[in-house]
Design a protein around this motif. Structure first.
Motif, PDB file in Angstrom:
ATOM      1  N   LEU A  20       4.062  -4.743 -28.155  1.00 12.42           N
ATOM      2  CA  LEU A  20       2.938  -3.804 -28.156  1.00 12.42           C
ATOM      3  C   LEU A  20       1.642  -4.477 -28.571  1.00 12.42           C
ATOM      4  N   PHE A  21       1.690  -5.220 -29.678  1.00 13.39           N
ATOM      5  CA  PHE A  21       0.514  -5.932 -30.196  1.00 13.39           C
ATOM      6  C   PHE A  21       0.765  -7.436 -30.110  1.00 13.39           C
ATOM      7  N   LYS A  22      -0.189  -8.165 -29.534  1.00 15.12           N
ATOM      8  CA  LYS A  22      -0.098  -9.619 -29.519  1.00 15.12           C
ATOM      9  C   LYS A  22      -1.485 -10.230 -29.662  1.00 15.12           C
ATOM     10  N   ILE A  23      -1.591 -11.207 -30.537  1.00 17.46           N
ATOM     11  CA  ILE A  23      -2.817 -12.003 -30.606  1.00 17.46           C
ATOM     12  C   ILE A  23      -2.620 -13.162 -29.644  1.00 17.46           C
ATOM     13  N   GLN A  24      -3.469 -13.215 -28.634  1.00 15.55           N
ATOM     14  CA  GLN A  24      -3.183 -14.101 -27.505  1.00 15.55           C
ATOM     15  C   GLN A  24      -4.471 -14.518 -26.811  1.00 15.55           C
ATOM     16  N   GLY A  25      -4.767 -15.806 -26.850  1.00 11.28           N
ATOM     17  CA  GLY A  25      -5.903 -16.318 -26.100  1.00 11.28           C
ATOM     18  C   GLY A  25      -7.250 -15.978 -26.702  1.00 11.28           C
ATOM     19  N   ARG A  26      -8.294 -16.233 -25.914  1.00 15.85           N
ATOM     20  CA  ARG A  26      -9.665 -15.981 -26.335  1.00 15.85           C
ATOM     21  C   ARG A  26     -10.473 -15.468 -25.156  1.00 15.85           C
ATOM     22  N   ASP A  27     -11.554 -14.773 -25.480  1.00 17.32           N
ATOM     23  CA  ASP A  27     -12.454 -14.348 -24.407  1.00 17.32           C
ATOM     24  C   ASP A  27     -13.436 -15.473 -24.116  1.00 17.32           C
TER      25      ASP A  27
END
Length: 204
Positions: A20-27
């Motif tokens: 459900l929640f993932k910290i992933q990559g960058r903008d």
């Protein structure tokens, strides 16, 4: 049908397993991305308190030190299955630490649909105080998300791309004027058609 978790630890494991929640990559402004898949929220089987605890223990510590953005994917969210309710959203928002709220730069809301737009237009400022409502950006197609987010660094489930293709065939779905069920009733496009080319997920 899933069975409701019997303990807080089970709830935590279910949330983690579903992704459900993932910290992933960058903008493209180099901000961290918190990716949230609305369809993966097991609202009928996991309590709001469990979601708040998961965020407090697993997510917020990673977001307290620098600016970040949220990619929230609303595709196929069903009110009876995946939507926790307005009061629950407000409870989750109120529990966000002040520093994390201050670090939030933008919320990219993918596939909002008419009902979600109306809900936020009516209750958005009530649910999200402190300027968060003003950070909301609607993204009607995944291809538009890549104008702001690094494509290779954020995983988007296949059903989200499928919904994009449905919208290409039936654009009135964007405005809630056509049911999104049943899906995939149109014939497969020719290999050299624009829709087919898009469905191949060519990465530029």
């Amino acid at each position: 049908m899933p069975v409701r978790s019997s303990s807080p630890d089970d709830d935590q494991q279910l949330i983690d397993k579903l992704g459900l929640f993932k910290i992933q990559g960058r903008d493209k402004r180099r901000h961290k991305i918190l990716r949230i898949i609305g369809k993966f929220f097991p609202a009928r089987f996991v309590s709001v308190d469990a979601a708040k605890r998961y965020l407090e223990e697993r997510i917020y510590p990673e977001l307290e030190r620098e600016p970040f953005s949220v990619v929230y994917v609303h595709t196929d969210v069903q009110r009876s299955e995946d939507f926790p309710g307005i009061s629950a959203l407000r409870s989750i928002y109120d529990a966000i630490p002040v520093q994390v709220k201050e670090n939030l730069e933008t919320v990219y809301f993918v596939h909002p649909g008419l009902q979600a737009r109306l809900l936020l237009a009516t209750f958005g400022r009530f649910i999200f105080s402190g300027g968060l409502y003003g950070k909301l950006k609607y993204v009607s197609r995944v291809e538009y998300l890549w104008e702001h987010v690094r494509r290779r660094e954020v995983e988007i489930p296949e059903f989200v791309y499928d919904h994009d293709e449905d919208l290409e065939y039936r654009p009135m779905m964007d405005y809630g004027l056509e049911s999104d069920l049943p899906r995939r009733v149109h014939g497969a496009p020719a290999v050299d058609s624009p829709v087919a080319m898009y469905s191949m997920r060519c990465i530029s």
